[in-house]
Write an enzyme that holds these catalytic residues in place. Sequence first.
Site, short mmCIF file in Angstrom:
data_model
loop_
_atom_site.label_atom_id
_atom_site.label_comp_id
_atom_site.label_asym_id
_atom_site.label_seq_id
_atom_site.Cartn_x
_atom_site.Cartn_y
_atom_site.Cartn_z
N GLY A 305 -9.21 -17.57 7.32
CA GLY A 305 -7.85 -17.80 6.82
C GLY A 305 -7.36 -19.20 7.11
CB SER A 306 -3.91 -20.40 7.67
OG SER A 306 -3.41 -19.85 6.47
#
Length: 583
Positions: A305-306
């Site tokens: 993810g981020s």
Amino acid sequence: MSRQRKAPQAKARTVPSVLSWRFAFVLLTLSGVFTALVVRAAWLQVVEPEMLVSQGDMRSLRVEADTVLRGMIVDRHGEELAVSVPVEAIWADPKVVIERHAAADERRWHALADILQMTPAQLLQKVGDNPQRRFIYLQRQVNPAVVDYVKKLNVPGIYFRQESRRYYPAGEVAAQLLGFTNVDDIGVEGIEKRYDELLTGTAGRKVFRKDAKGREIEVIERAQAQQPGNLQLSIDQRIQSVTYRELKKAVLSHGATSGSAIVVDVQTGEVLAMVNSPSFNPNNRGNAPAYLFRNRAITDTFEPGSTMKPLAVLSALEFGSARLDTQVDTAPGYMRIGGSWVRDANNYKTLGLTGIIQKSSNIGVSKLVLDMPVEHVISLYGNMGLGIDTGLGLNGESSGMLSHRRRWSEHERAAMSFGYGLSVTAAQLARVYATIANGGISRPLTILKTDQPYAGEQVLAKEHALAMLEMMEANILPGGTATRAQVKGYRVGGKTGTSRKAIAGGYGEDYVASFAGVGPVSDPRLVCVVVINEPAGDFYHGGEIAAPVFANIMGATMQLLNLSPDDKTQPRLSAVTGGTNAG
């Protein structure tokens, strides 16, 4: 009148005759016996002498072995993590048990069966299953109190032998990392398996001959014992305990399936803590399911993810398609790329690089990545340690997934910038952030204490690595996505990650929440990665559940290492000029 004297009778003349049949029988019998003895002696001494030798050896040869305990595993300060303690095993000689009718003494036999947690019938069946056997274990690694009790029973045919048992003082805190040994003291999981050869010594052995009175008269063979090696890990037991406590608390409070956390020394690559939850007690595994034995920090992969967004920004800086003062238009907060939508939480309009990290803008990193060749992005990701093992050398470590295919759709390139389409382990993520914190120098991780760190390789420009530290620090300040990662008295920085778990045909409703961070920012020493798998309830974002765990672990660790607070005494880095711009 004179008497006439009779002439004496002549003796009967005897004529020599042939041997009598009795004499012949005796002679033949003796000859046959003598011949048989000669043949038998020749057979035993010439044709098959080994049998007599073995019989003689059985009566006169004895072997003595010295007990060698398995080597210790200690932490970086010498605190014991795994030790071997001498114990005894209870065994039986079935032939002696049966010949001496040991089971007939019901009182002792029943007492023996009871202490061994068997019925008298089960014990008798186990011993009498093969009466010709001379050895059978009844119980291994027995409690000393049980051994004393059985010795007092004095059951015929029941004996004892020395062995050792592994004991783990830290219990569940380091269970998956250390692993465990089997009943024969052979490592089967974790560190115990990886370094089994080093930790296993060789027992000393003496073969000698004794006389009828049991006196030693000749030493035939002597082998000196080879002492095992002790293993010193890079783990700090204090930090390990704190990390496990905070992770376990978070996993339980959020109803998560599992969690992992790792703390790494930036300057050496040494792992100071590696924990997983749920765990198990290695001293009494009982019916613990096998999946608990897995060291998830190195085996389980997830889409990051981020937490990949700092790498996307660094790729643009390294390629030259962006500068530290670059501004990116993210309005209106969504865009269609290759037939799919990419969205931000809000319309952030124009963002600098710091703003992209602080607001975790998918639009911002997508535009940066689409503005350069995909080969450059893949190359930088690989140089940072993705797609390869971390150097720990532990059994079962996964290399994650980083595709090197030639064709990429625009949406796949964009998705890679915010952490989809690739997979990492917690240990790999820790190595990536350690590289950033170390001024762009990439080093393999190590689980062993080292006095001479690996030289490492410069994979990022130092100015870009320092700039990213300040960008990540902005992420935990007001306005960022990880304000709950703040540590009182210290400057820290990091990035949250929240990713959906892939299922057949797409993505499901389960999430992985993560946080990777560095501290203290003024002089980076530590990297901590926290991964919470499948949290239940309404809170599932990395900033909500993983960031607070990072803050607690990092705060305690910096205090344990006596690092000076830098929140107000050190100047801020000034490498980054771009920030959030409302226009």
